[in-house]
Design an enzyme around this catalytic site. Sequence first.
Site, PDB file in Angstrom:
ATOM      1  N   ASP A 158      23.056  29.941  17.453  1.00 58.17           N
ATOM      2  CA  ASP A 158      21.921  28.923  17.954  1.00 58.17           C
ATOM      3  C   ASP A 158      20.864  29.556  18.710  1.00 58.17           C
ATOM      4  O   ASP A 158      21.163  30.560  19.685  1.00 58.17           O
ATOM      5  CB  ASP A 158      22.567  27.743  18.589  1.00 58.17           C
ATOM      6  CG  ASP A 158      21.668  26.778  18.944  1.00 58.17           C
ATOM      7  OD1 ASP A 158      21.587  25.655  18.471  1.00 58.17           O
ATOM      8  OD2 ASP A 158      20.520  26.882  19.956  1.00 58.17           O
ATOM      9  N   ASP A 209      31.015  19.291   7.968  1.00 52.52           N
ATOM     10  CA  ASP A 209      30.583  19.467   9.415  1.00 52.52           C
ATOM     11  C   ASP A 209      31.301  18.398  10.189  1.00 52.52           C
ATOM     12  O   ASP A 209      31.022  17.154  10.244  1.00 52.52           O
ATOM     13  CB  ASP A 209      28.963  19.787   9.705  1.00 52.52           C
ATOM     14  CG  ASP A 209      28.876  19.923  11.294  1.00 52.52           C
ATOM     15  OD1 ASP A 209      29.806  19.944  12.195  1.00 52.52           O
ATOM     16  OD2 ASP A 209      27.789  20.025  11.735  1.00 52.52           O
ATOM     17  N   LYS A 258      27.972  15.725   6.985  1.00 49.99           N
ATOM     18  CA  LYS A 258      28.938  15.364   8.069  1.00 49.99           C
ATOM     19  C   LYS A 258      29.845  14.540   7.932  1.00 49.99           C
ATOM     20  O   LYS A 258      29.936  13.688   6.960  1.00 49.99           O
ATOM     21  CB  LYS A 258      27.874  14.353   9.345  1.00 49.99           C
ATOM     22  CG  LYS A 258      26.557  15.018   9.719  1.00 49.99           C
ATOM     23  CD  LYS A 258      26.950  16.333  10.529  1.00 49.99           C
ATOM     24  CE  LYS A 258      25.445  17.009  10.913  1.00 49.99           C
ATOM     25  NZ  LYS A 258      25.880  18.146  11.988  1.00 49.99           N
ATOM     26  N   GLY A 269      17.963  22.845  13.105  1.00 48.84           N
ATOM     27  CA  GLY A 269      17.478  21.546  13.059  1.00 48.84           C
ATOM     28  C   GLY A 269      17.438  21.126  14.513  1.00 48.84           C
ATOM     29  O   GLY A 269      16.334  21.801  14.924  1.00 48.84           O
ATOM     30  N   TYR A 326      16.673  13.078  19.612  1.00 45.16           N
ATOM     31  CA  TYR A 326      16.405  14.731  19.976  1.00 45.16           C
ATOM     32  C   TYR A 326      15.469  14.950  20.930  1.00 45.16           C
ATOM     33  O   TYR A 326      14.266  14.272  20.958  1.00 45.16           O
ATOM     34  CB  TYR A 326      15.729  15.221  18.786  1.00 45.16           C
ATOM     35  CG  TYR A 326      17.050  15.411  17.589  1.00 45.16           C
ATOM     36  CD1 TYR A 326      18.387  14.898  17.704  1.00 45.16           C
ATOM     37  CD2 TYR A 326      16.805  16.227  16.581  1.00 45.16           C
ATOM     38  CE1 TYR A 326      19.364  15.118  16.867  1.00 45.16           C
ATOM     39  CE2 TYR A 326      17.989  16.443  15.603  1.00 45.16           C
ATOM     40  CZ  TYR A 326      19.127  15.800  15.936  1.00 45.16           C
ATOM     41  OH  TYR A 326      20.231  16.191  14.936  1.00 45.16           O
ATOM     42  N   GLU A 350      27.257  26.584  17.138  1.00 44.99           N
ATOM     43  CA  GLU A 350      26.046  25.899  17.827  1.00 44.99           C
ATOM     44  C   GLU A 350      26.533  25.482  19.277  1.00 44.99           C
ATOM     45  O   GLU A 350      25.491  25.526  20.064  1.00 44.99           O
ATOM     46  CB  GLU A 350      25.509  24.619  17.154  1.00 44.99           C
ATOM     47  CG  GLU A 350      26.370  23.506  16.890  1.00 44.99           C
ATOM     48  CD  GLU A 350      25.871  22.226  16.282  1.00 44.99           C
ATOM     49  OE1 GLU A 350      26.325  22.285  15.038  1.00 44.99           O
ATOM     50  OE2 GLU A 350      25.581  21.439  16.940  1.00 44.99           O
ATOM     51  N   HIS A 410      22.598  28.132  13.176  1.00 43.57           N
ATOM     52  CA  HIS A 410      22.511  26.512  13.257  1.00 43.57           C
ATOM     53  C   HIS A 410      20.930  26.403  13.337  1.00 43.57           C
ATOM     54  O   HIS A 410      20.417  27.137  14.095  1.00 43.57           O
ATOM     55  CB  HIS A 410      23.207  25.973  14.503  1.00 43.57           C
ATOM     56  CG  HIS A 410      22.921  24.711  15.057  1.00 43.57           C
ATOM     57  ND1 HIS A 410      22.374  24.346  16.153  1.00 43.57           N
ATOM     58  CD2 HIS A 410      23.446  23.559  14.303  1.00 43.57           C
ATOM     59  CE1 HIS A 410      22.148  23.126  16.182  1.00 43.57           C
ATOM     60  NE2 HIS A 410      22.826  22.549  15.225  1.00 43.57           N
ATOM     61  N   GLU A 415      32.774  23.374   9.180  1.00 44.92           N
ATOM     62  CA  GLU A 415      32.083  23.447  10.559  1.00 44.92           C
ATOM     63  C   GLU A 415      32.357  22.775  11.708  1.00 44.92           C
ATOM     64  O   GLU A 415      32.803  21.650  11.516  1.00 44.92           O
ATOM     65  CB  GLU A 415      30.486  23.360  10.321  1.00 44.92           C
ATOM     66  CG  GLU A 415      29.619  23.592  11.364  1.00 44.92           C
ATOM     67  CD  GLU A 415      28.057  23.604  11.000  1.00 44.92           C
ATOM     68  OE1 GLU A 415      27.810  23.832   9.726  1.00 44.92           O
ATOM     69  OE2 GLU A 415      27.397  23.130  11.832  1.00 44.92           O
TER      70      GLU A 415
END
Lengths: 435, 435
Positions: free
Chosen positions: A322, A246, A218, A351, A32, A299, A349, A272
């Site tokens: 997003d 998702d 997920k 995270g 990330y 997103e 969205h 998603e």
Amino acid sequence: MPKIIELDVLDIRFPTSRELDGSDAMNPDPDYSAAYVVLRTDEGPEGHGLAFTIGRGNDVQAAAIRALAPHLVGKDVPEDAKALAELYFELIGDSQIRWLGPEKGVAHMAIGAVVNAAWDLAARRAGLPVWRFLARMTPEEVVSLVDFRYLSDALTPDEALGILRAAEHGKAERADTVAREGYPAYTTSPGWLGYSDEKLATLARQAVADGFDMIKLKVGGSLDDDVRRMKLAREVVGDDVRVAVDANQRWDVGTAVRWMRELAPYDPYWIEEPTSPDDVLAHRAIADALAPIRVATGEHVQNRVVFKQLLQAGAIDVLQLDACRVAGVNENIAILLLARKFDIPVCPHAGGVGLCELVRHLSFFDYVAVSGEVGDRVIEWVDHLHEHFLDPAVVERGRYLAPARPGFSAQLKDETLADYVYPGGPVWTVLEERG
Amino acid sequence: MPKIIELDVLDIRFPTSRELDGSDAMNPDPDYSAAYVVLRTDEGPEGHGLAFTIGRGNDVQAAAIRALAPHLVGKDVPEDAKALAELYFELIGDSQIRWLGPEKGVAHMAIGAVVNAAWDLAARRAGLPVWRFLARMTPEEVVSLVDFRYLSDALTPDEALGILRAAEHGKAERADTVAREGYPAYTTSPGWLGYSDEKLATLARQAVADGFDMIKLKVGGSLDDDVRRMKLAREVVGDDVRVAVDANQRWDVGTAVRWMRELAPYDPYWIEEPTSPDDVLAHRAIADALAPIRVATGEHVQNRVVFKQLLQAGAIDVLQLDACRVAGVNENIAILLLARKFDIPVCPHAGGVGLCELVRHLSFFDYVAVSGEVGDRVIEWVDHLHEHFLDPAVVERGRYLAPARPGFSAQLKDETLADYVYPGGPVWTVLEERG
């Protein structure tokens, strides 16, 4: 008038791939990252913004932000809707930069980072969090922020004005309510694809104990695994907690329909990103085949033009904007207005790096001044990396608390910037040495 | 096995904005540019490729290409369909880079530049121009080059194989024919928006004298000007020459329809880019309203997924693929196959820097091995900057001659690279001194 004197960009990366936090069917090993921008001024506060990426290419994203410096450096600090509209239109109107999209991908996210930094700066000068700064604007001012080019077959400026004027009634009360009670959240923390069944069950149980009434898993790696995990999650959380899934764009139409029919017995709340975020017609086909399971995406939806079509086609039941994928606050206001026009709930969205911090401002504003309701709207919550932010998102008993500090909450701590800058920061040089 | 030992990237820019060549309603002052890539090897030929941009941001595009180096440097030189498929799938499958799109914009054009450079390299090693190198492959090999993810609701691998097998018949004869007779071209040279009426008339007259039976005008700046220019062009070229118009995305649906109805008396052959290239539904609405005037788009269509929808929706009558906007030869083969499936003619976008040089290979291949016909297909021709290429596109009597040299024709001359490199090349330092 104070001026912007420097646009500074940093390549910040977190080595998240080591823990499989954030792992999904398309993104097995994300680090990330944020292409992080600071607008420095000759007087008063700075403005902070970012584009979220997942590792490689964050340097390219940073270069794209740097290329926008001539549009900002030497200019007056933006203070109001007029200045923030002018900046946005100047940036999306730079024809040479526009060629690199148009209005999509790296170049567009760079505009988003800079526009959001400008909003941060303006809101700080006003002494308000962005959601309150926005909510204070008149309907006419809000409409002036939006580029209606390519929207008029679905939403005209007059219609937008009508939506905003209708929401004037009760605005102050709703601001009080949301400041007091917060805004509903759901959590994705239990559901990363790299987690064991045991970790999934523990985290799902914990989520319910923490007050969430919705979680997300997920899916899309292996059908057998997904059926087992979905069944397990449903057993753990019971029938009253919503379980969304998702697929992170893994499927085509046929696979999405077949796969989701196997999960349907466990009552998935939404599917998603079943397929390419570019594919309006495929989302429509999937939504038709799977109803009443909701279809959600956003997103990775590149801009307001694609959102417009998803809404026009009846292709989505849930719109997941997003904060950093599109051209910042201005374009997200267009998207909020479109969603309102088509009466589709916005469930942002979040995270990543800073997305929870930023996007809550947009949902709070939506409730106060656009849609005027929460209904079944809910903001994603992923509980990681918040410790790096000066004004971190806080979720309690399943609800986002209202941000109270002036600005847009994107600012990272100085020590984070020093530690995680890539490739020279100590976190990365130590990993490098370990090999 | 020879290896790729270096990926070198240059920021090359031509100061075209001084002459208003290339000026249109959205792009008033382009400096035609190329983010130029060279794959250097330890033995045998190099591979050359490029992404076309119009000035600012070319450095960002170059950075995006550079970010792909780890996928190429140290690897075997690709020689066949298998290696070229593997490279393409590896590049589009890099999940961290994919996040920057997905499959669109700067990051995707970077993949296109590198993929095309790899095709250049492979074709040079084979001693063939890319169109012949491709035409020599079996239907199975060609199908293996394509990513069918997100396409299967419109085109399956089996259907693609069927198209290619049907075209096997007569392949050798068509290759001979097109090598001998060339491929039809149309010219945009008369129609740039910055040109005077006199220059427009002179160049249009010249185009007909040169053997073109189709020209194109830029429109979308001022309706009065466009009506006058269209009328003038029609008078100059007569009724038997097609006059297409190109709005470069200036309009929304309503404006496109109103504007084109004013031009309709002068029989426009197609309206190109009437609105956002992302807007499938708007193109459909415009096509419905304006028939029989054809609707064309593609130079800014980001990938095969959007082309697929334009075809599924019946939104375009002419498909204008671009050699460098999508992920190179591999993705353009998917687009050629989709166009064939939906029986829509491919009339490639060209001009820019090197687009004429590259895209002719795709049209020649389409004729020989995919569509099997020319019909009303035609390749755009813009007569500038060809002098910088080692294997320039040549148009005679309104037809593209067949490229005969091995490779993909993207290579710029060494002196061009030295003179036009930005910002340090002498062309730019002299302009800088002049101010």
